[in-house]
Scaffold this motif. Sequence first.
Motif, short mmCIF file in Angstrom:
data_model
loop_
_atom_site.label_atom_id
_atom_site.label_comp_id
_atom_site.label_asym_id
_atom_site.label_seq_id
_atom_site.Cartn_x
_atom_site.Cartn_y
_atom_site.Cartn_z
N ASN A 65 0.82 -1.22 0.00
CA ASN A 65 0.00 0.00 0.00
C ASN A 65 0.85 1.27 0.00
O ASN A 65 0.33 2.37 -0.05
CB ASN A 65 -0.93 0.01 1.22
N GLU A 66 2.16 1.12 0.04
CA GLU A 66 3.04 2.29 0.17
C GLU A 66 2.94 3.24 -1.02
O GLU A 66 3.10 4.46 -0.86
CB GLU A 66 4.50 1.84 0.33
N GLY A 67 2.69 2.70 -2.21
CA GLY A 67 2.59 3.55 -3.40
C GLY A 67 1.42 4.51 -3.36
O GLY A 67 1.38 5.49 -4.11
N LEU A 72 0.44 10.29 -0.65
CA LEU A 72 -0.68 11.02 -0.08
C LEU A 72 -0.25 11.78 1.18
O LEU A 72 -0.53 12.98 1.33
CB LEU A 72 -1.80 10.04 0.29
N ALA A 73 0.41 11.09 2.10
CA ALA A 73 0.82 11.73 3.35
C ALA A 73 1.83 12.85 3.10
O ALA A 73 1.79 13.89 3.77
CB ALA A 73 1.40 10.68 4.30
N ALA A 236 0.85 7.69 -9.44
CA ALA A 236 -0.10 7.91 -8.35
C ALA A 236 0.17 9.25 -7.67
O ALA A 236 -0.77 9.98 -7.33
CB ALA A 236 0.00 6.77 -7.34
N ALA A 237 1.45 9.58 -7.48
CA ALA A 237 1.77 10.85 -6.83
C ALA A 237 1.26 12.03 -7.65
O ALA A 237 0.71 13.00 -7.10
CB ALA A 237 3.28 10.96 -6.62
N ASP A 238 1.42 11.96 -8.97
CA ASP A 238 0.90 13.02 -9.83
C ASP A 238 -0.61 13.14 -9.71
O ASP A 238 -1.16 14.25 -9.57
CB ASP A 238 1.29 12.76 -11.29
#
Length: 680
Positions: A65-67, A72-73, A236-238
């Motif tokens: 789940n780290e991705g 997000l955090a 995902a970060a984008d």
Amino acid sequence: MAFPSPPSILSQRNLTAAELSGDDLTPAQLRLFAWMHLARRADNRILELFRQGLIKGTVTGGQGNEGLIVPLALLLDKATDVVSFTHRDFGGHLIWSGHLCEHLNQYFANAASPTQAREGNIHHGDPANRSLPMISHLGAMLSNVVGVTDAQRRAGHQAVGLCLFGDGGSSTGDIHETLNLASLLSLPILFVIENNHYAYSTPLDEQFNQSTPLWHRAAGYGIEGRHIDATDALSAADALADAVATVRTSGRPLLVEAKTLRLRGHAAYDTCDYLKPGESDGFFAADSLPKLRAHLVENGQTDAVAALETELNAFVESCIQHSLGVARPTPDMAKLTAEVFAPTAAPLPWEATPAETTELNFAQAINAALRKVLTERSESLILGQDIATYGGAFKVTDGLLNDFGRSRVFNTPLAESSCTGYAVGLALAGHRPIEEFQFSDFVTEAATQITLNAATYHFRSGAKVPLVLRMPCGGGLTFGSFHSQELESMLLSMPGIKALYPSTPQDAFNAVLAAVEDDNPVLLFEHKMLYRGAKGAVSWDGNYRKVWEPRHVAAGDYATVVTYGQMVGLATQAAAYFRDEYDYSFDIFDLRALSPLRLDAIKASLARTHRLIVLHEGRRSHGFGAELVAQLTEEHFFDLEAPPLRIASLDMPVPFAPELEAAYRPSVDSIIEKIADWIG
């Protein structure tokens, strides 16, 4: 002993959209990798330590789940935003606040754990920094996030709330209630579904109709929905950066379904034998962490990655050794029981008004007290079903909307659980909300929020929850089984809840003030038959806090009578009969406060009269009277000259017809008859 010094890269707990789209992406990507690797390494070691017996209970890992959770955090504003991390979000806890040792102390349940070893594993947070600790009832934390986020916005912060839940949790009613509430209130909440394909062992096709993706549900609440693939941390970060920015700017909720993974099963004891052949291999092949590592290596960062891994691994091991060296907690039962409730707060600086005495009925007295609260306490607000324009089912809030506006007095949808959770969130953030239940019977819809969430908050996290829950209760008005309940025994069997049950207009006025200034959740029971009953003198009473103690209603020496609520009037009438007809006098006490119970004066009376009568409207079996008898006779059993007499309603649902209801609940005549039989 000082914590081990963390690698310098861990001092960077933020990530911006600009860093993800600039000319040199390497620093941001290495930061992502470092936090993801730290979370994975720590999760894996925690699992090993559990299997060695060094961690108790069980552990639920975030491997895979780290991705999702790490970007997000990092993207959220730690100074203003609001979160409640769940089982798979250890990386989020690490980023949000605290040293790794503090989080490991939680798993070891040692004396230095953030919850003082009172809560298990990942059930912790940092309420002071708006990271709300979770409870295991899936979905229950979402509405708390909504409440704290609303409080942040009311304080002028451009905050975003992050509500996380899994594909399994998406089926719970609390989540649907909260999605609707956030949309209705137009609050900036990012709802993220961590879809890892299994709810414990239940696959998606056994959870919901697969023809409609979960994120499509957003349309039903009038909000936007999106889907992202969090098995690729960079993309995902984008996508998450854009989602956070959208919510922060628009001020509207957004629902994101994130494809993620669960590499180690539901928890440490999960055998994963429900997986299809080869399915686990597919999960590991899609793992975001090795993908990000390979990307960095391909872009010439081999040495940097290797150096980070070495440094982070050593840091994890040194932190484990540090936390293993912390002493186990020593049980201090006096401290444990004392900290179930938040400490008694100092009295609020109420103005000595109204100075003049006014004749008011019970409902008018509560209305006057609510008006005083709204006038003098800007942090207070009132919410509930139909309490605004209509003034409430019993018109107790009549006129308050016109005088204080919809930001302070507002209707809620028919969603007791999420609305109570929302009020809990407001209370956590410094407000003093007052929620009216249309009928006390409907509190069962919010039982989890009240008894397992709000009531335990201080014990497990040290946070205060100054929340008042108004409960129109009791029978006698032919409202039937679902509008006439006395539920104090059920609710107060759970620790951490205070309760007041006034019987006079002055006590009702005082009870509102006393409840509002308390830093714990307070149930305010209001018997419906008292609302339009006899008027009484109401004025400012500097001793309003005396409502937390029993009121001595009448003096007598034959028996001690303990009662509360509408039954006080009936007890007084029955006592007058025995005084006039038989020259028997009763020492009558109105409890007023049901929790905490302060019984010293009543015990002193019982030591003198040697006889006890307990009268209440709730059902006899498992009723509140049984607890009163137990506590009052423990010290005076051998002084008693007769068995205690319990008078209560019959053990049956509340019947509807007036004749049936009259037979069901105590009346003056039935009280007299039971006492006469008891006297013999």
